[in-house]
Design an enzyme around this catalytic site. Structure first.
Site, PDB file in Angstrom:
ATOM      1  N   CYS A  67       4.693   7.129  -0.090  1.00 35.15           N
ATOM      2  CA  CYS A  67       3.432   6.481  -0.434  1.00 35.15           C
ATOM      3  C   CYS A  67       2.386   6.818   0.623  1.00 35.15           C
ATOM      4  CB  CYS A  67       3.690   4.967  -0.518  1.00 35.15           C
ATOM      5  SG  CYS A  67       2.263   3.928  -0.204  1.00 35.15           S
ATOM      6  N   CYS A  70       0.843   4.032   2.611  1.00 39.36           N
ATOM      7  CA  CYS A  70       1.787   3.421   3.548  1.00 39.36           C
ATOM      8  C   CYS A  70       1.828   4.240   4.844  1.00 39.36           C
ATOM      9  CB  CYS A  70       3.192   3.349   2.958  1.00 39.36           C
ATOM     10  SG  CYS A  70       3.261   2.413   1.419  1.00 39.36           S
TER      11      CYS A  70
END
Lengths: 149, 487
Positions: A67, A70
């Site tokens: 991600c 992230c």
């Protein structure tokens, strides 16, 4: 007069060291879990304390998440958590790989107290205070979430 | 990394900086500060960040049985097997409402932070035209200077000067903080706050009484206001008209004994579990130091007096007021927000658009909603004279009322128009389900110069209540029965 908290290794604080703080003491208890049941167990274990949680996409063997938000958020959160209250607990919880996360029946999306809609999500557990996606990489917002209320 | 908390409390700017200060916690101030402007902006919220208005509005609009669908009685008429009347769990209700308000407050803090607005939790007061004193909760004092200062501190509920009012009565701010259900409740006041609270308390199943000193909804159209209270009475809310409270006492059982005086001077009383005051609000400007710097204010209300040509401008250059503390302007959240935005644009984006306070639509969210925009009938008659005013009206029945045979006696629409030419519409009043939704669209049309001719040449959407607005054809002048018949 302006107070500074200087960036340096955790075991050395240059200013505002409180008498009860010995060098080398990390202020926040850090816990890493995977999956919803592990998360809820960790919350139960630390009941009564101030709990922060970062929900993030799983990391590969090199420690990088699938991600991208992230990935940007990780270093910011790692820094800002140092401003959290001294007896707080910080749980980093992996929600799984991309396919697991994209599944709309995913536990993290459906659980009553979570209802996550995106990763990363950073929250102060038990309150409506949460930050999502690119906001988790903004240090001014992340600091605000971690600070004493 | 500099800690944000440290910076905010330790500001000491020696010289006047090109920055703006907003002393507020209300919607108005927030809107002003959220606009991303070149100049740094600092804010001083009061302790309770937008609590009252949001809690109340959320409560009335989203909780009344009307908005969550038909009552069990109506459902049964359609064939639903619903044999048990639902009851309300007060703890769940107050928890979710409080959580929602907290999430909104958090959202505001995030937005402010994201736009680099410093949030200073301290009480502000004016020292001079460009200097503000900050008093924080721990007693520390600092000063900060600014080229522009915006006051948006909003209002606080008034308490009548009677024994027991301050000690035992609550206000609308407190309603969703009550740990126990309110039980048998007396709401004192004739304001929309009073009626909205009484409306949803009745809908939630609580024995509710409203005490009114003279007329309901002062400032609103008289006929509509009376229809509103008629409907509430028909739905089970009790009214004590021409009554004033004399004293409130707490009994040993914990209940409150309220003594009152009626229109004939007779004293009476009754016991209630909860007494709520909704007798009006005063502008919370008492501690701002307005006199110190020469900001003119209206002594009866505490409100700041603006300039005619520049309504938010106070008597002191570079000090502005927006929202409920501005004298002579509607006390409405969207008005305050818009005024704040436009002010910020004028100060920093070189625009010239001013807030238009005319034809602002509003809705009273009682179980049968009342939406209005423009002039009341009596205001139009006073302004233009009865010869030059034409009022179209209709009593209608919402389609969903037919099968359950619900009473539609107060479902009513009134269009106040000029009599000549195409008959410009100067006021529209709608009493019925979802009045807020209905009124919004018509308000836009009214502001664009809607005429009666234009309106009736529009085609209605069927089946809706709103279509009855464009179908109105009976005037008050004709004396004909304005009840709509047919489907």
């Amino acid at each position: 007069m302006i107070h500074f908290r200087v960036e340096c290794p955790a075991h050395v604080w240059l200013k505002r060291l409180r008498p009860d703080q010995a060098p080398g003491k990390i202020m926040v208890v850090s816990v890493k879990v995977e999956g919803l049941s592990a998360f809820l167990e960790a919350v139960e274990k630390h009941k009564g304390k101030t709990i922060f949680a970062l929900f993030t996409g799983s990391h590969d063997a090199q420690g990088k998440s699938w991600c991208p938000d992230c990935v940007s958020a990780d270093p910011v959160v790692e820094e800002c958590v140092k401003g959290a209250p001294e007896d707080a607990v910080f749980i980093t919880c992996s929600v799984g790989d991309r396919a697991t996360w994209k599944d709309q029946t995913n536990d993290f999306r459906t659980h009553d107290k979570l209802k996550l809609t995106s990763v990363p999500t950073l929250m102060r557990w038990g309150t409506p205070q949460r930050l999502m996606e690119e906001d988790c990489a903004k240090s001014n917002l992340v600091s605000m979430l971690f600070e004493e209320d | 990394m500099v800690s944000r908390a440290d910076i905010c409390f330790e500001i000491d700017m020696g010289t006047t900086q090109q920055c703006s200060l907003a002393i507020s916690s209300q919607s108005a101030g927030l809107s002003y500060r959220k606009i991303k402007m070149a100049a740094p902006i600092v804010g001083f919220p009061r302790a309770a960040f937008i609590r009252g208005c949001l809690q109340l509005r959320w409560g009335t609009t989203r909780l009344s049985p009307n908005t969550v669908g038909f009552s069990t009685f109506s459902r049964r008429k359609y064939g639903w097997n619903a044999h048990v009347e639902p009851t309300i769990d007060w703890t769940t209700l107050t928890t979710v409402v409080q959580q929602h308000v907290k999430s909104l407050n958090w959202g505001h803090r995030v937005q402010l932070k994201d736009k680099n607005v410093d949030y200073l939790n301290a009480k502000g007061s004016l020292l001079d035209a460009h200097t503000v004193r900050m008093l924080s909760a721990n007693g520390k004092e600092k000063t900060v200077t600014a080229s522009n200062i915006v006051l948006a501190v909003g209002g606080r509920p008034k308490y009548p000067d009677i024994p027991g009012a301050m000690e035992y009565a609550i206000t609308s701010d407190d309603l969703f903080m009550l740990e126990k259900p309110p039980g048998k409740t007396l709401v004192i006041g004739a304001s929309y706050v009073s009626l909205e609270c009484a409306g949803f308390l009745t809908g939630l199943g609580f024995d509710t009484t409203v005490m009114i000193r003279s007329i309901p909804l002062r400032g609103f159209d008289r006929q509509m206001a009376d229809l509103v209270t008629d409907h509430m009475e028909g739905s089970g809310t009790r009214f004590l008209r021409q009554h004033v409270p004399v004293a409130i006492d707490k009994t040993d059982s914990g209940q409150l004994q309220v003594t009152w005086r009626d229109g004939n001077g007779q004293e009476g009383g009754s016991m209630f579990d909860t007494v709520m005051m909704a007798v009006g609000r005063f502008a919370n400007t008492g501690t701002l130091g307005l006199d110190t710097v020469g900001v003119e204010w209206y002594s009866e209300s505490g409100k700041v007096i603006g300039r005619d040509e520049n309504p938010e401008q106070s008597s002191v250059p570079h000090i502005f007021a927006i929202g409920d503390i501005l004298h002579g302007r509607p006390e409405l959240t969207p008005v305050a927000i818009k005024a704040g935005r436009l002010l910020a644009h004028r100060l920093f984006a070189n625009t010239h658009e001013h807030m238009d306070y005319d034809k602002v639509p509003t809705t009273v969210f009682i179980p049968l909603e009342y939406g209005s925009v423009g002039l009341s009938e009596e205001a139009a008659l006073e302004r233009f004279g009865s010869d030059d005013v034409e009022v179209y009206h209709a009593f209608y029945k919402p389609l969903e009322y037919y099968i359950p045979e619900r009473d539609a006696s107060q479902c009513y629409i009134k269009a106040v128009c000029k009599r000549d030419g195409d008959q410009e519409m100067v006021g529209l009043h709608f009493l019925g389900p979802n009045a807020g939704e209905v009124t919004q669209g018509f308000a836009v049309a009214l502001r664009s110069g809607l005429t009666y001719q234009e309106m009736v040449s529009s085609v209605g959407i069927h089946p809706t209540c709103a279509e009855e607005v464009v179908k109105m054809g009976i005037t008050k002048r004709s004396g004909l029965d304005p009840t709509v018949t047919g489907c």
